[in-house]
Design a protein around this motif. Structure first.
Motif: not given
Length: 539
Positions: A268, A271-274, A285, A314
Motif C-alpha cells: 500500500r 502504491n499510494d504512499g500511505t 504519507h 513493485r
C-alpha cells in the motif's frame, strides 16, 4: 565495536544543580562502567559536550537559578549535538511537565532515582543507540567524501562487474521508484543502499536502515509503521521508520524474511504512499524512497507462497545485482590495501604492503562470505604477521586454516569437547614446557598474592569457546593489545615516544592506539615492578 568503546559502556553527561544528587548519579554510573562527566550548570554542560564525545545526557528538568532552563538546554543539545540521547530527571511529576520533557528526550526519571537498574539499562540502551547513529553518520560522511572525490561511492575495485554496479547507482540515485539489491551474504548490499541515498537529492534527509530478520512479525510491524498510545498491550506513541525517514531513504534488508501481512501494507505504501500507525485510523504519507535487499531467491519465495507476487513486482522496478567476490578476484588487491589502511587508522598499525604471493593465495579461495569474509581474514592475518610493514603469504590465514598459536600448541589448549580422535588423526600430546617461549611462562604472584601478568594472556579456553567466533576473537585481541601496550610503556618507563620506537610504530599511531586502553598510573607502576621481577627471576 571499535577500540574507542572497548572499555566503557558509554559516555554520559549528568547535569544537576544539586551537588549531592550530581555526585550520587556520577558515582553510581561510573561504578557500573560508564565514562561519566558531571556539570552543575548549562554552561558547564556545554563545555563538557565540546570537549568529550558524549553519547547520553541526563539533564535535571528544573535547573534552579540558571540562565538556561532544563528544557532549553535539552533543545540546544538536540540542535547542536543531534546524536546525543537525552534522559530527563525531575522532581516534578505533573502531566504537563512530563509531556514537555518527553518532547525533548527518550525517558524521564523522578528524584530520587530509586530504580537504579532501570536507569543503568536505559542509559546503556541510549548509549548503544547514540553510538549506532554516530557510526552511521561517520559512515555516510566518509561515503559522501569518497563519492564526491572520485565517483566510486565508496565501492573498492575496478573490475567491470563493480563498475557496472557504480553505473547503476549513478543512474538510479535520483529516481523515486523502489530499488531491489540482490547479492550473497557479505557482498556489500548496505554499502550500495547508502550509496544510492548519498548520491541522490535526498542526501541531506534521513537514511534509515533495519533488517526484517532482526524482529518478529509483530515487532517489525510496529517498528516500520509506529503506534498510537492505548489499545491491547499498552502501546505507546511511537514514530515508525517510515515516519522518521521522512523524505529520505528507508532501507529494508532481508526483505525475503518479511511476513505476508507486512508485505501487504508495504505494498500500500508503494502504491499510494500511505500507511497507518498501529492502533490508529489516521492515514499518514510517506514521501521518501524505499530500498530493499535480500540474499534469497524471491521468485522461489513467490512459488512457495512466502512472498506476494504483486509485492515483488513493485519492489523490483529497479534491480542492482552485486557480484560475489569470487567473480571479481582482480579486485582483491585493491580491497586488501583499502582494509590495511583502515586497520592502520583504527589500530595504529603500520602495514604498507602485501606481497604478490599473499595476494595469489587470497585469490585462490572461493570466499563464501565474500568481501566481509576477506576483511575478517585479513584482520586475523595481520594480528599474527611477523613483519610490521609487509603482509606475506605465511601470514595469510584463510578461514579454514589454524592460527599460529594453534599450530604452536598442536591444539592442546582447546578444551575437551568430548570428541575422540580417529585412528588416522591421533590426539596431540601435551607439549613440553620448552615448547613455549619465555613470554608464555606462568605468571608469578606479586607481594599481595595477586597476579599482575605481563607474560601471558589470562584466557580460559573453555569459556572462550562458548562464545561466537567473532566475540572470542575480539576477546583475545583485546587482551593481547592491552598486555602488549602496557608492556611497551613499562619498558619505556612511561615515555610514549620511546614506547612507540620499541613497538616499531609512529608516535602518533602509538598514542592513538594507546588512548582508548585507559592505562592508569597505578597499572603502569605495577607493570614496571612486574618487569623488574621478571629480570630477577630470569637471572
Amino acid at each position: 565495536m571499535t577500540d574507542d568503546y572497548a572499555h566503557t559502556l558509554g559516555r554520559v553527561l549528568v547535569v544537576d544543580d544539586v551537588a549531592l544528587v550530581l555526585r550520587s548519579l556520577v558515582r553510581n554510573l561510573r561504578r557500573v562502567g560508564f565514562e561519566t562527566h558531571g556539570a552543575h550548570s548549562a554552561a558547564e554542560a556545554m563545555e563538557v559536550l565540546e570537549s568529550h564525545a558524549i553519547e547520553v545526557a541526563l539533564v535535571d528538568f528544573k535547573l534552579s537559578g540558571q540562565s538556561i532552563s532544563g528544557p532549553a538546554l535539552m533543545e540546544r543539545i538536540r540542535r547542536d549535538y543531534p546524536t546525543v540521547e537525552l534522559i530527563a530527571i525531575t522532581g516534578y511529576g505533573s502531566t504537563s511537565t512530563a509531556n514537555e520533557v518527553l518532547k525533548h528526550c527518550r525517558s524521564i526519571f523522578s528524584k530520587p532515582v530509586s530504580d537504579q537498574e532501570r536507569l543503568f539499562r536505559e542509559v546503556r540502551q541510549a548509549a548503544e543507540k547514540a553510538r549506532t547513529f554516530a557510526d552511521s553518520r561517520r559512515f555516510m560522511d566518509r561515503l559522501r567524501q569518497q563519492a564526491g572525490s572520485d565517483g566510486s561511492f565508496g565501492m573498492v575495485g575496478a573490475s567491470p562487474l563493480i563498475e557496472n554496479v557504480r553505473t547503476k547507482v549513478a543512474m538510479m540515485a535520483d529516481k523515486t521508484d523502489a530499488v531491489l539489491i540482490l547479492g550473497e551474504t557479505g557482498v556489500g548490499k548496505e554499502l550500495v543502499a547508502a550509496a544510492l541515498h548519498n548520491a541522490s537529492r535526498r542526501s541531506k534527509d534521513p537514511y534509515i536502515h533495519t533488517s526484517c530478520s532482526s524482529h518478529n512479525a509483530d515487532m517489525i510491524y510496529t517498528e516500520l509503521f509506529g503506534s498510537e498510545k492505548g489499545g491491547f498491550g499498552g502501546l505507546q506513541d511511537k514514530a515508525g521508520l517510515f515516519e522518521r525517514s521522512a523524505r529520505g531513504t528507508l532501507f529494508l534488508d532481508e526483505i525475503g524474511d518479511s511476513s505476508l501481512k507486512v508485505q501487504r501494507d508495504l505494498l500500500r505504501v508503494l502504491n499510494d504512499g500511505t500507511y497507518r500507525r498501529v492502533n490508529s485510523q489516521r492515514l499518514r504519507h510517506f514521501q521518501g524512497r524505499l530500498v530493499t535487499a535480500t540474499n534469497r531467491d524471491l521468485d522461489r519465495a513467490v512459488a512457495d507462497g512466502h512472498m506476494r507476487e504483486d509485492f515483488l513486482a513493485r519492489i523490483k522496478v529497479h534491480v542492482i545485482q552485486i557480484p560475489p567476490l569470487r567473480a571479481r578476484l582482480d579486485d582483491i588487491q585493491a580491497l586488501c590495501y583499502h582494509f590495511l589502511a583502515l586497520f592502520n587508522e583504527e589500530d595504529g598499525t603500520t602495514f604498507e604492503h602485501i606481497t604478490l604471493d599473499a595476494l595469489d593465495k587470497l585469490r585462490s579461495y572461493q570466499w563464501p562470505k565474500n568481501v566481509r569474509g576477506l576483511r575478517a581474514c585479513l584482520r586475523r592475518s595481520v594480528l599474527f604477521a611477523r613483519d610490521r610493514y609487509v603482509v606475506d603469504i605465511d601470514d595469510i590465514r584463510l578461514p579454514h586454516e589454524p592460527d599460529p598459536i594453534d599450530e604452536l600448541t598442536g591444539g592442546w589448549l582447546m578444551p575437551d569437547l568430548g570428541v575422540k580422535p580417529s585412528p588416522s588423526q591421533p590426539a596431540h600430546p601435551a607439549p613440553s614446557p620448552s615448547a613455549f617461549p619465555a613470554s608464555a611462562s606462568p605468571a608469578k604472584p606479586d607481594n599481595d598474592g595477586k597476579r599482575f601478568d605481563l607474560r601471558s594472556l589470562t584466557i580460559d579456553m573453555a569459556e572462550l569457546c562458548e562464545l561466537p567466533w567473532q566475540e572470542a576473537r575480539d576477546e583475545v585481541i583485546a587482551q593481547l593489545r592491552r598486555v602488549y601496550y602496557l608492556r611497551q610503556m613499562a619498558r619505556a618507563d612511561g615515555v610514549k615516544a620511546q614506547a612507540a620506537r620499541l613497538s616499531g610504530q609512529k608516535a602518533s599511531n602509538f598514542k592513538t592506539a594507546l588512548k582508548p586502553l585507559g592505562i592508569t598510573d597505578e597499572e603502569l607502576a605495577m607493570a614496571k615492578a612486574a618487569l623488574e621481577d621478571e629480570d630477577s627471576y630470569d637471572h
